[in-house]
Scaffold this active site. Sequence first.
Site, PDB file in Angstrom:
ATOM      1  N   THR A  10       0.923  -1.350  -0.078  1.00 56.67           N
ATOM      2  CA  THR A  10       0.215   0.136  -0.102  1.00 56.67           C
ATOM      3  C   THR A  10       0.925   1.176  -0.068  1.00 56.67           C
ATOM      4  O   THR A  10       0.151   2.253  -0.249  1.00 56.67           O
ATOM      5  CB  THR A  10      -0.878   0.032   1.147  1.00 56.67           C
ATOM      6  OG1 THR A  10      -0.341   0.039   2.297  1.00 56.67           O
ATOM      7  CG2 THR A  10      -1.919  -1.098   1.143  1.00 56.67           C
ATOM      8  N   MET A  12       4.101   4.048  -1.297  1.00 55.39           N
ATOM      9  CA  MET A  12       4.461   4.558  -2.626  1.00 55.39           C
ATOM     10  C   MET A  12       5.241   3.542  -3.200  1.00 55.39           C
ATOM     11  O   MET A  12       5.079   3.547  -4.455  1.00 55.39           O
ATOM     12  CB  MET A  12       5.257   5.762  -2.330  1.00 55.39           C
ATOM     13  CG  MET A  12       4.366   7.032  -2.108  1.00 55.39           C
ATOM     14  SD  MET A  12       5.103   8.701  -2.225  1.00 55.39           S
ATOM     15  CE  MET A  12       5.329   8.517  -3.861  1.00 55.39           C
ATOM     16  N   VAL A  13       6.380   3.118  -2.826  1.00 54.78           N
ATOM     17  CA  VAL A  13       7.247   1.939  -3.407  1.00 54.78           C
ATOM     18  C   VAL A  13       6.392   0.826  -3.866  1.00 54.78           C
ATOM     19  O   VAL A  13       6.539   0.227  -4.867  1.00 54.78           O
ATOM     20  CB  VAL A  13       8.409   1.575  -2.740  1.00 54.78           C
ATOM     21  CG1 VAL A  13       9.344   0.581  -3.412  1.00 54.78           C
ATOM     22  CG2 VAL A  13       9.302   3.069  -2.739  1.00 54.78           C
ATOM     23  N   CYS A 148      18.671   4.609  -3.649  1.00 56.04           N
ATOM     24  CA  CYS A 148      18.264   5.457  -5.090  1.00 56.04           C
ATOM     25  C   CYS A 148      19.173   6.141  -5.579  1.00 56.04           C
ATOM     26  O   CYS A 148      19.706   5.928  -6.714  1.00 56.04           O
ATOM     27  CB  CYS A 148      16.812   5.999  -4.884  1.00 56.04           C
ATOM     28  SG  CYS A 148      16.761   7.179  -3.406  1.00 56.04           S
ATOM     29  N   GLN A 175      17.830  15.672  -4.250  1.00 52.88           N
ATOM     30  CA  GLN A 175      16.885  14.523  -4.282  1.00 52.88           C
ATOM     31  C   GLN A 175      15.553  14.872  -4.167  1.00 52.88           C
ATOM     32  O   GLN A 175      15.241  15.879  -3.329  1.00 52.88           O
ATOM     33  CB  GLN A 175      17.509  13.674  -3.188  1.00 52.88           C
ATOM     34  CG  GLN A 175      18.877  12.797  -3.358  1.00 52.88           C
ATOM     35  CD  GLN A 175      19.335  11.971  -2.393  1.00 52.88           C
ATOM     36  OE1 GLN A 175      20.484  12.043  -2.235  1.00 52.88           O
ATOM     37  NE2 GLN A 175      18.461  11.162  -2.000  1.00 52.88           N
ATOM     38  N   SER A 178       9.900  12.164  -3.254  1.00 50.94           N
ATOM     39  CA  SER A 178       9.256  10.989  -3.225  1.00 50.94           C
ATOM     40  C   SER A 178      10.094  10.027  -2.603  1.00 50.94           C
ATOM     41  O   SER A 178       9.668   8.802  -2.193  1.00 50.94           O
ATOM     42  CB  SER A 178       8.707  10.519  -4.514  1.00 50.94           C
ATOM     43  OG  SER A 178      10.075  10.642  -5.616  1.00 50.94           O
ATOM     44  N   LYS A 204      25.326   5.842   3.100  1.00 54.66           N
ATOM     45  CA  LYS A 204      25.045   4.718   2.246  1.00 54.66           C
ATOM     46  C   LYS A 204      25.497   5.070   0.862  1.00 54.66           C
ATOM     47  O   LYS A 204      26.176   3.912   0.289  1.00 54.66           O
ATOM     48  CB  LYS A 204      23.431   4.898   1.920  1.00 54.66           C
ATOM     49  CG  LYS A 204      22.782   4.360   3.371  1.00 54.66           C
ATOM     50  CD  LYS A 204      21.226   4.540   2.828  1.00 54.66           C
ATOM     51  CE  LYS A 204      20.278   4.140   4.067  1.00 54.66           C
ATOM     52  NZ  LYS A 204      18.821   4.467   4.039  1.00 54.66           N
ATOM     53  N   ARG A 234      17.735  17.439   0.024  1.00 53.52           N
ATOM     54  CA  ARG A 234      16.548  17.409  -0.401  1.00 53.52           C
ATOM     55  C   ARG A 234      15.819  18.572  -1.155  1.00 53.52           C
ATOM     56  O   ARG A 234      16.120  19.753  -0.530  1.00 53.52           O
ATOM     57  CB  ARG A 234      15.450  16.881   0.579  1.00 53.52           C
ATOM     58  CG  ARG A 234      13.990  16.429   0.391  1.00 53.52           C
ATOM     59  CD  ARG A 234      13.873  15.098  -0.299  1.00 53.52           C
ATOM     60  NE  ARG A 234      14.252  14.110   0.756  1.00 53.52           N
ATOM     61  CZ  ARG A 234      14.600  13.038   0.433  1.00 53.52           C
ATOM     62  NH1 ARG A 234      14.594  12.448  -0.810  1.00 53.52           N
ATOM     63  NH2 ARG A 234      14.925  11.804   1.179  1.00 53.52           N
ATOM     64  N   HIS A 241      16.046  12.317  -9.035  1.00 53.85           N
ATOM     65  CA  HIS A 241      17.214  12.828  -8.283  1.00 53.85           C
ATOM     66  C   HIS A 241      18.207  13.362  -9.523  1.00 53.85           C
ATOM     67  O   HIS A 241      18.612  12.762 -10.382  1.00 53.85           O
ATOM     68  CB  HIS A 241      17.897  11.505  -7.683  1.00 53.85           C
ATOM     69  CG  HIS A 241      17.151  11.118  -6.241  1.00 53.85           C
ATOM     70  ND1 HIS A 241      15.846  11.649  -5.978  1.00 53.85           N
ATOM     71  CD2 HIS A 241      17.437  10.193  -5.769  1.00 53.85           C
ATOM     72  CE1 HIS A 241      15.404  11.036  -4.998  1.00 53.85           C
ATOM     73  NE2 HIS A 241      16.354  10.104  -4.543  1.00 53.85           N
ATOM     74  N   ASN A 328      14.016   8.194  -9.025  1.00 55.02           N
ATOM     75  CA  ASN A 328      14.308   7.519  -7.906  1.00 55.02           C
ATOM     76  C   ASN A 328      13.429   6.535  -7.407  1.00 55.02           C
ATOM     77  O   ASN A 328      13.761   5.435  -6.611  1.00 55.02           O
ATOM     78  CB  ASN A 328      14.358   8.501  -6.770  1.00 55.02           C
ATOM     79  CG  ASN A 328      13.118   9.346  -6.557  1.00 55.02           C
ATOM     80  OD1 ASN A 328      12.701  10.193  -7.709  1.00 55.02           O
ATOM     81  ND2 ASN A 328      12.622   9.304  -5.548  1.00 55.02           N
TER      82      ASN A 328
END
Length: 349
Positions: A10, A12-13, A148, A175, A178, A204, A234, A241, A328
Site C-alpha cells: 500500500t 508508494m514504492v 536510489c 533528491q 518521493s 549509504k 532534498r 534525483h 528514484n
Amino acid sequence: MVKVGVLGATGMVGQRFIQLLDSHPDFELTALAASSRSAGKRYEDATTWYLNEEMPEAVKDIIVCDTTPEAMDNDVDIVFSSVPTELAAKIEKDFAKDYVVASNASAHRMKKNIPLVIPEVNPEYLDMIDAQQKENNWDGFIVTNPNCSTIALTLTLKPIVDNFNVKGIRVSTMQAISGAGYNGVPSMAILDNLVPYIGSEEEKMESETLHLLGNYDGEEVKPADFVLSASCHRVPVIDGHTEAVFIELEDDFDIEDVEDKMKNFKALPQELGLYSAPENPIVVKKENDRPQPRMDRNAGNGMAVTVGRLRKDQAFDNSLKYVLVGHNTIRGAAGASVLNAELINDKIL
C-alpha cells in the site's frame, strides 16, 4: 509465468511495484501484503493511490494479506519487499526461508553473503546466494538493490571505472521528495526551500558505491580502492534525483572518449534482453540545460540514467564533471528490484 507478491503493497514504492508488474510478460502478480490495518480488505479499499498512473484493474479485487509467510499464497515464487527498514530485518528473513526475496529495503544491504546488485554493474555478486542458503538453511534467499541515489551514480560510473583509473569522486545530490515517501517531508519544510541533510544518505552512497564497484573473490567483497565523498540534499521536485558528479582520474583523458564509453555502455541485462532493461542504460545529452528531472526522469521507461554537461574540470588536473538525473522510485527503487528478479529468473530459477 512466475507468480510474485509485493510486501508493503500500500506504500508508494509498493504501488510502484504494482504499476511495473502490471502486464509483465514473465511475472504474474497474485499476492499483496501490508500491515494488519489493511489485511482482509480489497486492495482498492485498503489503499490511497498516489501515482499518476491509474491503479491497475487486475489488483483492485485482490484481498490484502498480513505480511507473514503463513498468510502468503504458497504458489508465489518471488516476493518484492518495500516494507520499512525497521521491519524488514525480520520479515525478509522469515520469507527467505521459502521464497526469493527481491528487497528494496536497506536492512540487509552490505551484509555478508547477501548480494547487493545492479545487474549492469555487478551481476556476479549473485554467486553469494549458495553460501547464504547454506549458512541459514534456507530454501529461498535475499537479494537487495542499493539506495536510489547510489544506483543512478553507480550506473554512470561503471563505464568510467572499467576504462579509466579513478583516483577520487565527489558527488552532490539534489533528491526528490518521493524518496522520503508520501508523508516523509512536510510541505512547509520543502516548499520554497532546500533541506541540506538526508539521514544516513551520504554514508549509504559512500559505502554502497565502493561495494558495488569492488571485487567479489568468492568469499567477500573487496571495495573499490578510490575515495568517494557525498553531500546529499532534498529539493522540491516530486520524482527524479539530480546529482552533480566530479571525478579525478590518475591520467589525462579525452572527454570524447569518456562520452563514447558512457553512451555505448551495455551489459548483461541488455545482452539477455531482460524486459525491464533499458536499451541504453546511460543516455548522454548534449544540450547545455539538460538533464532536468521533469524532462529526463522517464528515459528508458524510467530505467535509464541521463547524463549531461559532461566536460573537463578546469580547476583540477585530470578531472571531469557531469550532471545526472535518474528516476528514484523506478530505477532507484521498485524497477531496480524487478530487474534483479528478472536476472534471477533467467539465471537461477
